[in-house]
Design an enzyme around this catalytic site. Structure first.
Site, PDB file in Angstrom:
ATOM      1  N   ARG A   1       0.866  -1.174   0.000  1.00 34.10           N
ATOM      2  CA  ARG A   1       0.000   0.000   0.000  1.00 34.10           C
ATOM      3  C   ARG A   1       0.903   1.224   0.000  1.00 34.10           C
ATOM      4  O   ARG A   1       1.936   1.254   0.681  1.00 34.10           O
ATOM      5  CB  ARG A   1      -0.908   0.033   1.238  1.00 34.10           C
ATOM      6  CG  ARG A   1      -2.068  -0.942   1.185  1.00 34.10           C
ATOM      7  CD  ARG A   1      -3.117  -0.565   0.126  1.00 34.10           C
ATOM      8  NE  ARG A   1      -4.261  -1.467   0.097  1.00 34.10           N
ATOM      9  CZ  ARG A   1      -4.373  -2.524  -0.710  1.00 34.10           C
ATOM     10  NH1 ARG A   1      -3.395  -2.829  -1.554  1.00 34.10           N
ATOM     11  NH2 ARG A   1      -5.465  -3.265  -0.688  1.00 34.10           N
TER      12      ARG A   1
ATOM     13  N   GLU B   1      -3.096   7.922  -4.172  1.00 26.11           N
ATOM     14  CA  GLU B   1      -3.320   7.049  -5.316  1.00 26.11           C
ATOM     15  C   GLU B   1      -4.642   7.415  -5.966  1.00 26.11           C
ATOM     16  O   GLU B   1      -5.645   7.469  -5.245  1.00 26.11           O
ATOM     17  CB  GLU B   1      -3.366   5.605  -4.802  1.00 26.11           C
ATOM     18  CG  GLU B   1      -2.973   4.601  -5.839  1.00 26.11           C
ATOM     19  CD  GLU B   1      -2.741   3.236  -5.211  1.00 26.11           C
ATOM     20  OE1 GLU B   1      -3.629   2.390  -5.385  1.00 26.11           O
ATOM     21  OE2 GLU B   1      -1.696   3.016  -4.578  1.00 26.11           O
TER      22      GLU B   1
ATOM     23  N   HIS C   1      -0.941   0.349  -9.709  1.00 21.00           N
ATOM     24  CA  HIS C   1      -1.537  -0.639  -8.808  1.00 21.00           C
ATOM     25  C   HIS C   1      -2.069  -1.852  -9.595  1.00 21.00           C
ATOM     26  O   HIS C   1      -3.270  -2.177  -9.532  1.00 21.00           O
ATOM     27  CB  HIS C   1      -2.649   0.000  -7.968  1.00 21.00           C
ATOM     28  CG  HIS C   1      -2.908  -0.720  -6.671  1.00 21.00           C
ATOM     29  ND1 HIS C   1      -3.317  -0.090  -5.526  1.00 21.00           N
ATOM     30  CD2 HIS C   1      -2.824  -2.039  -6.340  1.00 21.00           C
ATOM     31  CE1 HIS C   1      -3.473  -0.978  -4.552  1.00 21.00           C
ATOM     32  NE2 HIS C   1      -3.177  -2.172  -5.030  1.00 21.00           N
TER      33      HIS C   1
HETATM   34  C1  DGY Z   1      -5.265  -6.174  -3.038  1.00 20.86           C
HETATM   35  O1  DGY Z   1      -5.988  -7.126  -3.387  1.00 20.86           O
HETATM   36  O2  DGY Z   1      -5.228  -5.771  -1.884  1.00 20.86           O
HETATM   37  C2  DGY Z   1      -4.396  -5.555  -4.087  1.00 20.86           C
HETATM   38  O3  DGY Z   1      -3.821  -4.390  -3.678  1.00 20.86           O
HETATM   39  C3  DGY Z   1      -5.133  -5.364  -5.395  1.00 20.86           C
HETATM   40  O4  DGY Z   1      -5.338  -6.610  -5.929  1.00 20.86           O
END
Ligand code: DGY
Length: 334
Positions: free
Chosen positions: A245, A274, A293
């Site tokens: 993240r 983001e 992402h």
């Molecule tokens: C998640 O699933 O947490 C990812 O960041 C996106 O697939």
């Protein structure tokens, strides 16, 4: 077919984005569905309006589902997040209201680890700069010093957070003959034996790694886990990769470190904020790769994630324990 609370009415569900077709079909077969069809997420106002009378919500990591949303949705029984991470949902508030929350772990582990490795390799061997140079007419001859990078094989990789994805990255690293250090909330003795990885205190990992990759959940404890102080402890040649993240790495501190050459390179699939604005200072740097992402974005994995989100939703609507529940305690207890 029995829907919610044993009635023959289909449960009402709001889905905040179109998911891969098989999952939409599955959800449609069981629910009365309203879907947001926009490419961009629905606004907060739209979400607040749409959830008023729903029994289930399928949401994305771009949707903030907090107490306010839940308070405005008195019939809500299940929130199914189309992601493994669930930092966008206030799980404590959900649990208080006996709303079950589902997520989509496991199926994206290998795909995300593949992409982490892709970013690491691309950063180490300057793949993106090479492509830019060729397209810009910069390839005039073979040069002994052209775009020299770093070897991945034989280097030391520091994995911050040895969960499922961290371990999958470690397995790949071992195939590349890397020495792997890890730090984690708890020491993972079994993984140490099985994967041949070594536990290191965070500070040692920062100081000794040639590559550092971050695989922790975003929590108040991991917010800005990598900031100015941590960047200062890294080798000048260090490459940092983040597919977890964005807020785990302080992006402004990272910008300063990259700009003055305090560390060599960063490869980010997630940013803070983001999406990262086009005029963000980080985007002026050449020693940085950013992707939008997409670490879990293979056709197979995104379809499997969607199917899990659908099954979590349906199980929750039936009052059953979803295959992947984040807060199963109160259902088990009832
Ligand atoms: C998640 O699933 O947490 C990812 O960041 C996106 O697939």
């Amino acid at each position: 077919m029995l829907g919610i609370r044993g009635s023959h009415l289909k449960p009402k569900v709001y889905v905040t984005r179109l998911l891969p077709e098989p999952a939409m079909e599955r959800i449609n077969s069981f629910c009365d569905v309203d879907v947001w069809r926009g490419e961009l997420p629905p606004s907060r106002e739209v979400i607040l309006r749409k959830v008023r009378d729903v029994n289930g919500l399928v949401c994305l990591l771009t949707d903030r589902i907090d107490g306010e949303v839940m308070s405005g949705a008195p019939s809500l029984r299940v929130i199914s997040n189309y992601a493994a991470g669930f930092d966008n949902i206030d799980v404590v508030e959900a649990t208080k209201r006996r709303i079950i929350v589902g997520n989509t772990p496991d199926v994206l582990t290998e795909t995300t680890a593949d992409f982490t490795f892709a970013l690491m390799m691309a950063a180490a061997r300057r793949v993106v700069e090479g492509d830019r140079s060729v397209r810009g007419g910069g390839w005039r001859t073979w040069g002994p010093m052209t775009l020299l990078g770093q070897d991945v094989h034989g280097a030391t990789l520091g994995i911050v957070g040895l969960g499922r994805i961290g371990m999958a990255v470690a397995r790949r690293a071992k195939g590349f003959g890397m020495k792997v250090l890890y730090c984690s909330r708890a020491r993972r003795m079994e993984a140490e034996t099985r994967l041949g990885v070594q536990y290191a205190e965070f500070v040692r990992l920062l100081a000794e790694s040639d590559f550092i990759t971050v695989h922790v959940n975003l929590t108040p404890e991991t917010f800005h886990l990598i900031g100015k102080e941590e960047l200062e402890k890294m080798k000048k040649t260090c490459v940092i990769v983040n597919t977890s993240r964005g807020q785990v790495v302080d992006n402004l501190a990272l910008y300063d470190a990259l700009r003055v050459g305090r560390i060599a390179f960063a490869a980010l699939d997630v940013t803070e904020p983001e999406p990262i604005p086009a005029d963000h200072p980080l985007l002026t740097l050449q020693n940085l790769i950013v992707t939008p992402h997409i670490a879990s974005a293979s056709v197979k994995t995104r379809t499997e994630m969607a199917m899990i989100a659908a099954e979590n939703l349906i199980a929750g609507l039936k009052g059953e324990l979803p295959p992947h529940a984040v807060n199963p305690e109160f259902l088990r207890g009832s």
